[in-house]
Each structure stands twice: as structure tokens, then as C-alpha cells.
Write an enzyme that holds these catalytic residues in place. Sequence first.
Site, PDB file in Angstrom:
ATOM      1  N   ASP A 105      69.354  17.482  39.796  1.00 34.28           N
ATOM      2  CA  ASP A 105      69.300  18.536  38.783  1.00 34.28           C
ATOM      3  C   ASP A 105      68.268  18.176  37.702  1.00 34.28           C
ATOM      4  OD1 ASP A 105      70.080  21.035  38.148  1.00 34.28           O
ATOM      5  OD2 ASP A 105      72.136  20.548  37.607  1.00 34.28           O
ATOM      6  N   ARG A 128      58.505  22.028  36.506  1.00 36.81           N
ATOM      7  CA  ARG A 128      57.854  22.667  35.346  1.00 36.81           C
ATOM      8  C   ARG A 128      56.413  23.102  35.595  1.00 36.81           C
ATOM      9  NH1 ARG A 128      62.629  23.593  33.418  1.00 36.81           N
ATOM     10  NH2 ARG A 128      63.647  21.904  32.301  1.00 36.81           N
TER      11      ARG A 128
END
Lengths: 320, 447
Positions: free
Chosen positions: B324, B83
Site C-alpha cells: 500500500d 505518483r
Amino acid sequence: MIGSPNAANAFFPHRHLLGIEALSAAEIERLLDLADSYANLPKDDERARKLLRGRTVMNLFFETSTRTSTSFELAAKRLGADVIAMSVGTSSIKKGETLLDTAMTLNAMKPDVMVVRHNESGAVNLLSQKVDGSVINAGDGRHEHPTQALLDALTIRRRLGKLNGLLVAICGDILHSRVARSNIQLLTKMGAWVRVIAPLTLLPSNIDRMGVEVFTDMKKGLKDVDIVMMLRLQLERMQGAYVPSTREYFRFYGLDYAKLALAKPDALIMHPGPMNRGVEIDSEVADDINRSVIREQVEMGVAVRMACLDALTRNLTGNQ
Amino acid sequence: MTPPSLPPKPPKKQDRPLALVNARLVDPASNRDETGGVLVENGVIVATGAQVTRANVSQDAEIHDCHGRVLAPGLIDMRVQLREPGEEHKETIETGSVAAAAGGVTSMVCLPNTDPVIDDVAGIEFIARRAREVRRVKIYCYGALTQGLEGKDLVEMGLLADSGALGFTDGLYAVRDVQVMRRALTYARSFDALVIQHPEEPGLAAGGAMNNGELSTRLGIPGIPAYAEVMMIERDLHLVRGSGARYHVAHVSTAASVEAIRKAKQEGLRVTCDTAPPYFSLNESEIGDYRTFAKVSPPLRGEADRRAIAAGLADGVIDCIASDHAPHDVESKRVPFAQAEAGVIGLETLLPIALEPYHKGAMTLLAALRCLTSRPADILGLPQGRLAKGAPADMVLLDIDRPYRIDVAKFRSKSKNSPYDGRPVQGLVLKTFVDGRAVFALEGERA
């Protein structure tokens, strides 16, 4: 203390009414009996007006609705509650406030019951986890619309005296319909046989696992049924091509006298409204006073919602 | 392809060698599971095996007794989202690195779906610089396959690969236009670059929020048919056959996908794949009453597919397990199901969930750890992921059998969106080393 659930209430041992799925047949039966008694009361009955005196019912509609919100409002008023109707779709959501922020803000005003409609499946369930009072699902996405199923059942029961053993056909846009899902739940729980009739593009996967029989040919599906329940073709939810044209749809899945002739001679016609005349139902059929109970459904809506408000508020401590 | 320049430069010469002795060495690359030690000098493994004992190492070495616990190569997580840049309220390279070290992950590869998208050399260099500054675990990244992840124009694959991009992918999106995908694979072949696909036919996935089936019907949530996955894989396999490119399928979740990849491998195509813990440890019923922490992409499937993924791992058709890792803040998940963001965090649960097949007896410890170490290293072209002389000393010390319950409140990750909170698991990370440097040590453990 307003808002704390009273588990001892055996009449309706649920804090919220989120769907038919969580209800037992006995609970449904009791709600219908109660609604039946409200349907027989004069609309200015004084005893009824005391039941929710001092209670606050908040209608919170994130999706536009006229009939359901009006019906709930009237039901609450007949029970003497203070009613606030909020159409949220037009205000705070557009300012970026989240569903839960809106719910928390309104919750701070201490409503005893929140009647909530939202265009997303599961949204009412989510909201119910964060508020202090009771929540009634007035329709969430494609998921459930429990008061509609209850009012349909009450209408049928008052006409035919029972639900058990009846053969009911639900026709049309099952895929997008919360009314269909709630009705399937309710009718199968109450011992009715349910058929769904639609083109395959309007049927969700594995719908047979909900205990219904699937028909794509309306003529076969309507054979010998007691009830024909039509659904609105939800033109506003049609992204992409589910059906090629309303003309073709009406030809194969619209209810007209020719197709109706295959059902039982006195089969009742129902529709949750609003109708697309000439799309899913022939105008004359819809208005046939001998067969159509569509107006009665609306009338029963108020009685059913009174029963639901009554049943849920019995759970609240501090009831007068 | 030139060797990736991305991992931070080896640390300065260490004062003392490091000797980890009396360990159960589990090295999938060499298929060894034996008692012994590892000797590290200057961040590099210089000796391994039974001869590395307390008595045999030089006097000045820092000796670490492992008390018979498992010492394995550090985990290589080939699919994470950190992020940063752009959504630092969900995770940062710093918090993600701390979480990785605690999870035993010593190398991870982040997706290019940041803001801005990593589709140029500057983006790759930003990640490398931040990784150097944080200096905890090794952080690599993939470049976008198409500019801006828009599925139209190719990125400068050669330049990005030279800067350290380990492969190319449009992240959470499949490349919809088949001609673009064909050119991307063909061009990638020129540099022998790895192309990674999110396997989902976008037309079938549009508007869907969970697996299509009885449960989606009951919940009234638009479904994505399971075959949307294998359709995309089979489309791409024709292009792989035509181009000869190296193609990797991310997070496979259906039985049909495993079969398609099995056949492609038998045919000799250069195809590999990974899956993520949710796809072999959970099924769609986890969604229950609209639980958004169980919303992932691809969606959780039915039980038959979950079993097929577990079987695919056990028989080796599925090469790797990647976390993931997809951090999301509360506001992205505390909304109606269809509106919620897809994805769960995974860095701190990767190891214990990946060990479940081992503890159930479905996989050997070597096979389970291979999916987390040497297999991803080989696919990515990395020298680590093995306890071998000359390899970087990226290692993890584990209590392989220790039972405990996953406690999300203790996670280091900035976001807490895990579907595993409270799950009883086995396998605890005691210590994590990167280039011989301890980057994590579990509090209160003597080892």
C-alpha cells in the site's frame, strides 16, 4: 536568551499550555489560586504591570474570535506585555501559506508567548513543536480550550468555595465542543462528578470512557446538580442533520425554568458564550442575576489568562 | 483475457547461465523448503532443487554461493502508488523501482490514481514505457474502474486489459453508486477481469480522519466507524453473487471484514483480499499526539481489529500482503491531522513487517512468503512468484533472521513518510534478481 524553557520552575513545569489533559490536579489548583489573586487586584495594579514588561505576546487566531482574543489581549496588557493581535484567517492562509510557515515567520519576530486558536484539532500542538517561545492553546478544533475550563473552574470556586464533590451537568453539543472536553478533563481531575446531557447525535463515541455519566433526558440529567453548564449549539459546524430543528432542540435540550427547577435550588448556570438565545438557553434564564454567572465567567477569563501568562513566562530565563 | 503485454520483454540472450547454489530454497507455490540451487538461463528458471550444485552446473555458468541463506521468489506487491505521472515530487517510477528492488519487490502493480488518471490505453502504455526505460523491476498497473475515477462511466475494460491492465479499481475511492458497481462487476465478468475495491462506505467516511472511538473522542478528530468497511464489502458481495465476477478487497482492516470474506469464500464466491502491514502491525494508538505518519486509509483500528487481521493472515482468509506504498512529501504530512494526506510508504518495509508473524511463531515462513509471492501472482494471473522450471527468474536472497532497526534515512524512496522508523525487525534483503539480472545487492555483503 529568550525562549528557552527553565525546567527548574516547579510552579508550572510546562513550556506550553496545550490542554488540561497534561496538567495535574495540583498544577490546576496553583493556577486557580494565582488567577484568584489576579481577580482581586485592581486593574491598574503597578506590580502586575511589571511582570511581563519587555515581553511580547502574540495572539494568533486562525479562527475568528472576539471574546477570547480580547480577553488575552487585556490580560497581557495588564501584565505590561507588548501585545500583537493577528487574525490570520484573513491574510496569509488565503495566499496558500501553510500553518507552519506562518508560525515560523512570526516566530522569527521572537514572541515570548504565542496564543493560538485554530479550527483543526491538534494544530496548536503541531505549531508548538516548531516555535521557540511558549504556546497557549486558545482553542483547537474540537480538542481543547484549557483557559475556558480554568475560568469556568475559577468562577465555580469563587461562588461555591470548591470543586471537589460538586455535581456538574454539561449540556448540549458535546460532539463539536472543545470547551466540553477541557471541562470534563478539569472537573474530573479536581474531584467533581460530571454528567453530559445531549441527544446521541451530539455525543462523541465512548464519551463515558472520559469518566462522565451520559444522559439523553435532560430532566433526569439535571436532577440535583450544582452547576448547569450550557454549550452553544454550533450551528456553523453542523454538516448534515445532527438535530432536526432548533425548535425541537429547545424543547428537549434548551434550559428553561421548568427544567432548571430539577437542579439544586441554588444551582448556577454557566455558558461559554456566545449564546444562541432561544436555542440552548431561555433568554430570561440567561439573564437571571441570581442564577446565571455568565458575566462573571467573562470577567474571570481575564484573571485566568493573566495567571497563565504569568505562570508560563516564569519558565523563561531572563525574567526581570 | 490475453496475457498481459506489460512486463518489459525478456532481456536479450545472456552470455552465461546463472547458478545460485547452496541456498535454502523457500518456494510457497510448491510448498518446498529445502537446500538446493536454482539454475537460470536467459532470465528463466531452468532447474531448481538439490541437484543444482556447484559441481553439477556447466563450466561457463556464473556461480553464486548463497551460503545457506533463504532464496525465495521475488515479492509481488499488488498495491502501490508511484505518483508518476503527476506528482513526481513525491515519487517517480525510477525512485519507486529502486526502492522496490531494495525491498525485495520484483513486481508491483500501481494504482491508476495518477494525474492524469490511468483510464485509457495511452495511460497503460505510458507506465509500460517508463518501466522499460527504468528497467529495474516489473511494473504493472490497474486501470481505473470508472472514467476519471468519478464513479460514473465505465472505462474500456476490454481494451485496457488487452494493453496489460491487471485489474480495475477506482484506487482510493469506493464506487459509491451501487448500480454503477453492479454494471462494472457484470461487465468485468465478460472479460473475467479482476475488480478491486477500496472498502469504505463513503457517506460514513466523509469528514473522518481516524478510527471512531474513545481515542478520536479524546483527540477531537472526526472518526470513521469501523463498520463502514464491512458495509461496503457486504454490499458488493451481493453484486458478486449476482454477477459471478472476480472481486478483490484491498487492505482489509477490521474483524468484521475478515468474517464477511471468510463466509463469502465458503460460499464459493470468487472473492480474494489483501491487507497492508499497518493493519496487522499497528493500531490506532500509534496516532498518539496527532502523528500524521500514522494516518492511513482505511484508518488504523483498535487492538481487537489488529489482532483479527493478524489471525486472518494466519488462517489464510486474507490472501495477500501488499505494501500500500503511498509516498507523500513533508508538506502533505506536516499539517494538522485532519488536513494531512493519508498513507505511508511501504516498499522498503514490506518484507520485514510481513515476517513479524513468522518471527513471532504465528505463521510459517512458507505461509508468510506465500502472501507476498504466489498468492498475489495467482490472483493477478502472473507467471512469476515461484521457483519453478519455466518461471521468470525473479528472486530474492534474504538473511531471514538478521536483526536491525528500520532507518528511514536510508530509504531509497523519494518520500520518507513511514511509521516504522526505528522499529526493531528481522529479515534483510541481500540481493534481488529480476529475470536473472541482479537489480539490487546490499552493500558490504559477501553473498
